[in-house]
Design a protein around this motif. Structure first.
Motif, mmCIF file in Angstrom:
data_model
loop_
_atom_site.group_PDB
_atom_site.id
_atom_site.type_symbol
_atom_site.label_atom_id
_atom_site.label_comp_id
_atom_site.label_asym_id
_atom_site.label_seq_id
_atom_site.Cartn_x
_atom_site.Cartn_y
_atom_site.Cartn_z
ATOM 1 N N ASN A 1 32.243 13.018 -6.592
ATOM 2 C CA ASN A 1 32.362 14.271 -6.369
ATOM 3 C C ASN A 1 32.962 15.001 -5.064
ATOM 4 O OD1 ASN A 1 32.147 14.954 -9.227
ATOM 5 N ND2 ASN A 1 30.603 16.296 -8.839
ATOM 6 N N SER A 2 33.149 13.892 -4.005
ATOM 7 C CA SER A 2 33.430 14.472 -2.745
ATOM 8 C C SER A 2 34.592 15.185 -2.705
ATOM 9 C CB SER A 2 33.575 13.255 -1.765
ATOM 10 O OG SER A 2 34.361 13.671 -0.580
ATOM 11 N N PRO A 3 34.669 16.456 -2.122
ATOM 12 C CA PRO A 3 36.100 17.249 -2.180
ATOM 13 C C PRO A 3 36.869 16.905 -1.125
ATOM 14 C CG PRO A 3 34.168 18.266 -0.826
ATOM 15 C CD PRO A 3 33.618 17.448 -1.710
ATOM 16 N N TYR A 4 36.427 15.998 0.005
ATOM 17 C CA TYR A 4 37.352 15.661 1.065
ATOM 18 C C TYR A 4 37.990 14.420 0.221
ATOM 19 C CZ TYR A 4 34.639 18.330 4.377
ATOM 20 O OH TYR A 4 33.802 19.361 4.760
ATOM 21 N N ALA A 5 37.139 13.542 -0.386
ATOM 22 C CA ALA A 5 37.957 12.185 -0.837
ATOM 23 C C ALA A 5 39.016 12.676 -1.865
ATOM 24 C CB ALA A 5 36.660 11.345 -1.345
ATOM 25 N N ALA B 1 30.769 6.174 8.537
ATOM 26 C CA ALA B 1 30.430 6.002 7.322
ATOM 27 C C ALA B 1 30.664 7.231 6.293
ATOM 28 C CB ALA B 1 28.844 5.473 7.192
ATOM 29 N N LYS B 2 31.685 7.978 6.297
ATOM 30 C CA LYS B 2 31.986 8.983 5.483
ATOM 31 C C LYS B 2 33.148 8.870 4.555
ATOM 32 C CE LYS B 2 30.206 12.689 7.987
ATOM 33 N NZ LYS B 2 30.327 14.242 8.380
ATOM 34 N N VAL B 3 33.244 9.394 3.714
ATOM 35 C CA VAL B 3 34.636 9.444 2.719
ATOM 36 C C VAL B 3 35.060 10.636 2.871
ATOM 37 C CG1 VAL B 3 33.668 7.667 1.060
ATOM 38 C CG2 VAL B 3 33.321 10.109 0.374
ATOM 39 N N PRO B 4 36.423 10.554 2.763
ATOM 40 C CA PRO B 4 37.354 9.341 2.408
ATOM 41 C C PRO B 4 37.392 8.492 3.728
ATOM 42 C CG PRO B 4 38.746 11.417 3.052
ATOM 43 C CD PRO B 4 37.286 11.695 3.037
ATOM 44 N N CYS C 1 39.546 7.128 9.518
ATOM 45 C CA CYS C 1 38.815 8.066 8.738
ATOM 46 C C CYS C 1 39.466 9.536 9.014
ATOM 47 C CB CYS C 1 37.215 8.032 9.462
ATOM 48 S SG CYS C 1 37.587 8.289 11.395
ATOM 49 N N GLU C 2 38.720 10.570 8.533
ATOM 50 C CA GLU C 2 38.849 11.994 8.492
ATOM 51 C C GLU C 2 40.132 12.381 7.646
ATOM 52 O OE1 GLU C 2 37.268 14.604 10.214
ATOM 53 O OE2 GLU C 2 35.994 13.357 10.269
ATOM 54 N N THR C 3 39.833 13.182 6.663
ATOM 55 C CA THR C 3 40.668 13.931 5.519
ATOM 56 C C THR C 3 42.364 14.275 6.126
ATOM 57 O OG1 THR C 3 38.744 14.424 4.456
ATOM 58 C CG2 THR C 3 41.009 15.176 3.739
ATOM 59 N N LEU C 4 42.254 15.086 7.156
ATOM 60 C CA LEU C 4 43.420 15.307 7.804
ATOM 61 C C LEU C 4 44.280 14.344 8.177
ATOM 62 C CD1 LEU C 4 42.330 18.647 9.704
ATOM 63 C CD2 LEU C 4 44.034 18.515 7.675
HETATM 64 N N1 LIG Z 1 35.315 15.564 8.509
HETATM 65 C C1 LIG Z 1 35.273 14.819 7.374
HETATM 66 C C2 LIG Z 1 34.214 15.233 6.553
HETATM 67 C C3 LIG Z 1 34.040 14.034 5.099
HETATM 68 C C4 LIG Z 1 32.476 14.005 4.628
HETATM 69 O O1 LIG Z 1 31.608 14.846 5.227
HETATM 70 N N2 LIG Z 1 32.282 13.343 3.546
HETATM 71 C C5 LIG Z 1 30.930 13.346 3.030
HETATM 72 C C6 LIG Z 1 31.123 13.369 1.395
HETATM 73 S S1 LIG Z 1 31.771 14.847 0.784
HETATM 74 C C7 LIG Z 1 30.397 12.320 3.317
HETATM 75 O O2 LIG Z 1 30.927 11.152 3.536
HETATM 76 N N3 LIG Z 1 29.000 12.361 3.645
HETATM 77 C C8 LIG Z 1 28.132 10.956 4.060
HETATM 78 C C9 LIG Z 1 27.511 11.322 5.127
HETATM 79 O O3 LIG Z 1 27.146 12.536 5.492
HETATM 80 O O4 LIG Z 1 26.546 10.365 5.367
HETATM 81 C C10 LIG Z 1 36.521 14.703 6.751
HETATM 82 O O5 LIG Z 1 37.290 15.620 6.855
HETATM 83 O O6 LIG Z 1 36.927 13.676 6.212
#
Ligand SMILES: N[C@@H](CCC(=O)N[C@@H](CS)C(=O)NCC(=O)O)C(=O)O
Length: 198
Positions: A8-12, A48-51, A62-65
């Protein structure tokens, strides 16, 4: 290419829609649960974040933009108009929509903390900012065509996140033009197929 996502990640979701709209062969890899200790994404970078996107050359973005822009470039510009001024308007929309997503994400995070740790001032400030963003989207998107570009992808993903985590915002109320635009966007398979499950 591999795109690391979670349900459900809005960024991903933005990167998932962008990859489909760009017509690129991208394998989606589910990286949940993201809270896992020593998450496997840490082998690739500190966030370690998605996407996150592993390119064919083996680089890890990394980073959506940045990922969205990379997918646009790789597709030969399918996600931005070729006219420079029209492209600026799309970037303006992408910026406001990114701001909305960050605002909603921050606010939702704050609301899910232990009550004793929550800041009502932060929640109030972010809620007001979200309302201003909804209004800005109504101004820009009411009456517009349902098409995919970097701006509309960011907008529809932010509104979908609002449906899930901020139902009480009731963003459709008083913003009928935006609501009609979002309904039309939901007829696009890449948008409908990635709507959050809740
Ligand atoms: N600034 C990042 C934000 C991405 C983000 O916060 N993704 C969340 C999921 S919606 C995540 O991976 N969270 C994992 C964590 O915080 O460890 C982007 O634009 O891609």
């Amino acid at each position: 290419m591999k795109l690391f996502v979670s349900g459900n990640s809005p960024y991903a979701r933005r990167a998932r829609i962008a990859a489909r709209a760009a017509g690129l062969a991208v394998e989606e890899v589910d990286a949940s649960p993201l809270a896992a200790e020593n998450h496997f994404l840490l082998q690739h970078g500190p966030g370690a974040k998605v996407p996150a996107l592993e390119t064919d050359a083996g680089n890890f973005l990394c980073e959506t933009l940045i990922i969205s822009r990379y997918l646009n470039d790789l597709s030969g510009g399918k996600l931005l108009p070729s006219d420079a001024v029209a492209a600026e308007a799309v970037l303006e929309l992408e910026g406001i929509s990114s701001l909305l997503m960050d605002t909603l994400f921050h606010c939702s995070y704050e609301k899910r903390r232990e009550p004793s740790e929550q800041s009502p001032a932060v929640i109030e400030k972010e809620s007001l900012r979200a309302r201003r963003c909804y209004d800005a989207l109504e101004n820009r998107l009411a009456g517009q065509d349902a098409i995919l570009n970097l701006g509309t992808i960011a907008a529809i993903a932010s509104l979908g996140y609002a449906d899930w985590r901020h139902a009480a915002d009731d963003w459709r109320k008083g913003r009928e033009g935006l609501a009609a635009w979002a309904d039309a966007m939901m007829k696009i398979p890449a948008v409908a197929d990635t709507y959050p499950v809740f």
